[in-house]
Design an enzyme around this catalytic site. Sequence first.
Site: not given
Length: 529
Positions: A390, A517
């Site tokens: 992440e 997106t």
Amino acid sequence: MRLPSLSLLSAAASVVFGFRLPAPGNPEYQSLALKDRALRARQSRVTDSTVEQQRAAAVKDAFTFAWNGYFTTCKGQDELEPVTNTCTNPRNNWGASAVDALSTALVMGSQPIVTDILDYIATIDYTTTATEVILFETTIRYMAGMLSGYDLLEGPLSNLTTNASAVDTLLAQSKSLADSLSFAFNTSSGIPSNHLYFTNQTNDGATTNGLADIGTLCLEWQHLSDLTGDPSYGDLAQKAETYLLNPLPESNEPFPGLVGTNVNISNGVFLDATGGWNGGDDSFYEYLIKMYVYDSSRYSNYSDRWIMAADSTIKYLTSNPASRPDLTFLASYVNTTFVNSSEHLTCFDGGNFLLGGSVLGRQDYIDFGLALVNGCHDLYNSTLTGIGPEIFSWNTTGVDSTNEAFYHANGFYITDPLYDLRPEVMESFYYAYRITGNTMYQDWAWNAFVAINATTRVGQGFSAISDVDAANGGSFDNVQESFLFAEVMKYSYLIHAPDSIFQVASNGTKNQFVFNTEAHPLKVFGPPV
Ligand SMILES: *[C@@H]1O[C@H](CO)[C@@H](O)[C@H](O)[C@H]1NC(C)=O
Ligand SMILES: *[C@@H]1O[C@H](CO)[C@@H](O)[C@H](O)[C@H]1NC(C)=O
Ligand SMILES: *[C@@H]1O[C@H](CO)[C@@H](O)[C@H](O)[C@H]1NC(C)=O
Ligand SMILES: *[C@@H]1O[C@H](CO)[C@@H](O)[C@H](O)[C@H]1NC(C)=O
Ligand SMILES: *[C@@H]1O[C@H](CO)[C@@H](O)[C@H](O)[C@H]1NC(C)=O
Ligand SMILES: *[C@@H]1O[C@H](CO)[C@@H](O)[C@H](O)[C@H]1NC(C)=O
Ligand SMILES: *[C@@H]1O[C@H](CO)[C@@H](O)[C@H](O)[C@H]1NC(C)=O
Ligand SMILES: *[C@@H]1O[C@H](CO)[C@@H](O)[C@H](O)[C@H]1NC(C)=O
Ligand SMILES: *[C@@H]1O[C@H](CO)[C@@H](O)[C@H](O)[C@H]1NC(C)=O
Ligand SMILES: *[C@@H]1O[C@H](CO)[C@@H](O)[C@H](O)[C@H]1NC(C)=O
Ligand SMILES: *[C@@H]1O[C@H](CO)[C@@H](O)[C@H](O)[C@H]1NC(C)=O
Ligand SMILES: *[C@@H]1O[C@H](CO)[C@@H](O)[C@H](O)[C@H]1NC(C)=O
């Protein structure tokens, strides 16, 4: 050992067969010739369409498996929690996974799933919810999911339903949703509030909104206006965007085209000069070039700003870690001070530079995009699971005995090890393959997909995991975000799927669709670029 990139191998091979041929007895010759043979064998294998078909079919199997798990247990709710086989509603209980899955089921040609989703969408009541509505998330997932379904079913995939009223319903529901959301823009500046309450038509009282939250609405809201003929939706999003395209004060644009993050809702003024391409800022830059792809005749303002941002990014934010100067990451900034840290979310950047380079005819942007894609591949290639983390860092100040060996080998160390089923690395592999035609990117995408399938699959679906560098991913977080359906599955599939009008244009052709997106393909409105 890390393999050199295909372009390096090709360069080496052209040396062998072109200019500087070492004698056949020379070990250098042997080594280069072997590499070249391996390369050619690999290329002929991968361009073999049966391999592509098998990979695409395997991704479709995984999508169908996850869809069945969600729909059987959680029909009408937002997400399956795959470990406990329970349901959760973080997206207002409007069935987020179903709406997000529609355009993926369409591009995969999964007619029964398409029918189930269309029937379901007709039953959603977007006018009411007791829980807080997030304007950004609702726009990119629900509104774009339905508009994309409408575009595909009105266009190239009209053979996937015979129910014309179900297609019309997608547009009517998009309009209903936008009508319910539009009070968000009723502020003194026109910058919307992001957190809304439908029951009393108020918001959470925040006095600021963020760059990506404001700047990732224009494509969807403008498209709704262009489809309905009612300009009011696009006008709302464009008015908010004017503050981002003409940023004030000058001091909060620390590099030309690169701006701060928080904007004062009452007057549209930037409140800081902290930013970059990480989460919170990311899709503002993404949409600057995508608006131009959507309508090159109306949105050159947007591409002008994208070019400024792209040039400053290359000039100021390019960062080559000291231990692996062959890798390229993007630094972020606090005023004009750089921060050597980045995120999985940021890895859409390579794909965005590739798209910009391809539509503007700029090889330098394409080359930079490929360098970023290569850096993000390194994230996946360096961990025990084959999946990237992440958050990661290459700040030498934080190198200590626990991460030193990892940092020296891989050019970064992990600062947040979770994987939330994010798509950005797969997304950039997809753009890299579409725009260069280099099958290495298909192989990278396939390896990533196999790793995601092997590590995150649990129960009747897929789950976020706690640690990409632990055996079996550490533990399952019991979360399956709807973007698994919209994005991970779609990019993993399309990179192996036959060419089609809704795919990102290959080198030399023009884009008839542009992906929002959340990976929902929307039909371009202006002259295709
Ligand atoms: C629908 O049309 C697409 C594109 O022409 C084709 O590839 C696909 O096989 C068709 N699907 C069905 C179910 O007819
Ligand atoms: C067509 O779709 C609508 C939803 O928009 C649904 O109510 C109706 O039952 C469908 N008709 C058929 C024949 O499936
Ligand atoms: C906008 O807000 C004002 C009060 O600030 C209110 O009077 C007006 O009705 C609102 N308009 C809409 C369309 O919500
Ligand atoms: C509006 O409703 C929300 C959620 O129910 C609540 O938290 C908020 O306090 C309410 N705001 C006002 C001004 O009544
Ligand atoms: C785009 O540029 C034109 C001409 O410079 C200007 O009139 C217009 O206001 C700009 N649009 C936005 C949204 O900034
Ligand atoms: C936001 O702008 C308003 C003026 O419209 C001003 O009163 C307020 O102080 C500003 N907020 C910040 C944090 O600067
Ligand atoms: C950034 O610069 C402004 C003024 O130039 C200053 O007020 C602010 O404190 C700086 N911010 C940080 C985080 O250094
Ligand atoms: C590196 O980390 C230190 C804190 O550990 C911080 O002060 C510094 O600004 C960081 N530098 C970069 C380039 O990230
Ligand atoms: C790293 O990449 C190489 C070459 O593409 C591949 O053989 C290897 O399996 C990858 N390792 C991981 C952990 O993904
Ligand atoms: C940050 O990265 C740059 C390379 O872009 C390097 O020159 C610098 O030393 C790094 N700073 C820290 C603190 O790691
Ligand atoms: C795109 O095609 C042109 C002409 O065939 C070629 O010169 C160029 O290298 C290609 N670009 C990429 C990134 O493949
Ligand atoms: C995904 O995992 C399932 C269950 O282990 C397996 O049957 C399937 O072959 C895997 N798919 C791929 C592409 O690895």
